[in-house]
Design a protein around this motif. Sequence first.
Motif, PDB file in Angstrom:
ATOM      1  N   GLU A 119       0.827  -1.197   0.000  1.00 36.64           N
ATOM      2  CA  GLU A 119       0.000   0.000   0.000  1.00 36.64           C
ATOM      3  C   GLU A 119       0.871   1.260   0.000  1.00 36.64           C
ATOM      4  N   GLN A 150     -10.581  -0.402  -6.388  1.00 38.17           N
ATOM      5  CA  GLN A 150     -10.951  -1.494  -5.488  1.00 38.17           C
ATOM      6  C   GLN A 150      -9.834  -2.524  -5.457  1.00 38.17           C
ATOM      7  N   ILE A 152      -9.292  -5.471  -2.509  1.00 43.01           N
ATOM      8  CA  ILE A 152      -9.667  -5.971  -1.185  1.00 43.01           C
ATOM      9  C   ILE A 152      -8.444  -6.438  -0.409  1.00 43.01           C
ATOM     10  N   ASP A 155      -6.616  -2.954   0.621  1.00 44.69           N
ATOM     11  CA  ASP A 155      -7.327  -1.938   1.405  1.00 44.69           C
ATOM     12  C   ASP A 155      -7.955  -2.481   2.676  1.00 44.69           C
ATOM     13  N   ILE A 156      -8.384  -3.724   2.672  1.00 44.70           N
ATOM     14  CA  ILE A 156      -9.147  -4.278   3.786  1.00 44.70           C
ATOM     15  C   ILE A 156      -8.229  -5.097   4.676  1.00 44.70           C
ATOM     16  N   SER A 157      -8.450  -4.963   5.978  1.00 42.02           N
ATOM     17  CA  SER A 157      -7.672  -5.756   6.932  1.00 42.02           C
ATOM     18  C   SER A 157      -7.967  -7.237   6.743  1.00 42.02           C
ATOM     19  N   GLN A 161     -11.402  -9.309   5.271  1.00 39.47           N
ATOM     20  CA  GLN A 161     -11.325  -9.542   3.835  1.00 39.47           C
ATOM     21  C   GLN A 161     -12.374 -10.564   3.376  1.00 39.47           C
ATOM     22  N   TYR A 222     -17.572  -1.372   1.978  1.00 39.21           N
ATOM     23  CA  TYR A 222     -16.159  -1.474   1.618  1.00 39.21           C
ATOM     24  C   TYR A 222     -15.349  -0.386   2.325  1.00 39.21           C
ATOM     25  N   LYS A 223     -15.831   0.841   2.273  1.00 37.19           N
ATOM     26  CA  LYS A 223     -15.119   1.942   2.925  1.00 37.19           C
ATOM     27  C   LYS A 223     -15.205   1.862   4.444  1.00 37.19           C
ATOM     28  N   ARG A 226     -12.595  -0.542   5.369  1.00 36.22           N
ATOM     29  CA  ARG A 226     -11.273  -0.064   4.967  1.00 36.22           C
ATOM     30  C   ARG A 226     -10.727   0.944   5.968  1.00 36.22           C
ATOM     31  N   SER A 227     -11.551   1.877   6.398  1.00 36.56           N
ATOM     32  CA  SER A 227     -11.084   2.954   7.284  1.00 36.56           C
ATOM     33  C   SER A 227     -11.798   2.979   8.627  1.00 36.56           C
TER      34      SER A 227
END
Length: 345
Positions: A119, A150, A152, A155-157, A161, A222-223, A226-227
């Motif tokens: 990242e 996008q 996954i 961006d995603i832990s 996931q 998704y967001k 992500r955050s």
Amino acid sequence: MSKYTSFPEPVGDDHNPFQDPSVTQHSSNTGYATLDLYNPFDNKTGPPPPYEATSPSAGPVPAQTPPSKATTPTEPRNYGSYTSQGAQQTAVSATTAELLKKQEELEKKARELERRERELESHSLGPGAARQNNWPPLPSFCPVGPCFYQDITMDISQNFQRTVTIMYYFWMFGACTLLFNLISSLSMFCVDPSGGVGLGLAILWALLFTPCSFVCWYRPVYKAFRSDSSFNFFAFFFVFFAQVVTYVIMTIGIPGWGFSGWIVSLAALKTSVPVGVIMLLNAVCFTAQTAMGVAMLKKVHSLYRQTDASFTKAQAEFASGVMSNQAVRQAAANAGQAAFTGPPR
């Protein structure tokens, strides 16, 4: 006087007392045991056992092992291990399980660090540089480019996931179900031209729900993961709950609404059996979609409770997001300036 001091001469009758016949007869008799074999404290009746002389041809007497050293009162005795073999195996198994668990945690951290490193490499252009959009994956000759970014795995832990991936495939399943609903409505229109309203609505639902569901509930979830955004969590819950209610209406299949649900499908069997079977398959897909929607709503809600998201944070994120919008700030500045100067005269 000399007769009292001189010893008398031995006469013929004097003889050696050890040569007495009774003594010599007893000593020469070997029918009885000697003292080393005779035990006078033995309670056996009868004469003692006869003496048996050792044969000269017998071999040498085997050497006796020396007695072990006696322990003194202060010397500790060795009673063996204090733990049994089963307890030792249990301790070894517990240690091995703990080492495997630590190794798994280290591997998980290594994968997480590798993901963060990728990242950071993707953001190497600078903090203000935007990542290039890659979804939808359109060919290069298409005049319209991708609209979203996008990834996954990046961006995603790792803990979330799997959930985000399932939600993505669930959105694709919903899009395919709407396309199948369009095909079944078209087949019904071919055998019954009076059902043109249902066909038109099926086309509308396929064109409307497919992009709106992606933007309105998939992108928020998704967001959110992500955050860890509380505002996106609440936006997802609100929109996705309305989507599940829509799935229930699709499953029921009210006539004239453009959904090939159970009511419309069972009624189509009277008109055409093949068309009725196609619509029944569509009704089964709508039913599975509704069940999966309820399950995923509960799943995301359970994960939401494990995070630090809250309604207060959602309000703060909404306020900060609104105030950071350039258009909103410009409109607020214009309104303030107009209020300060007053109405024109």
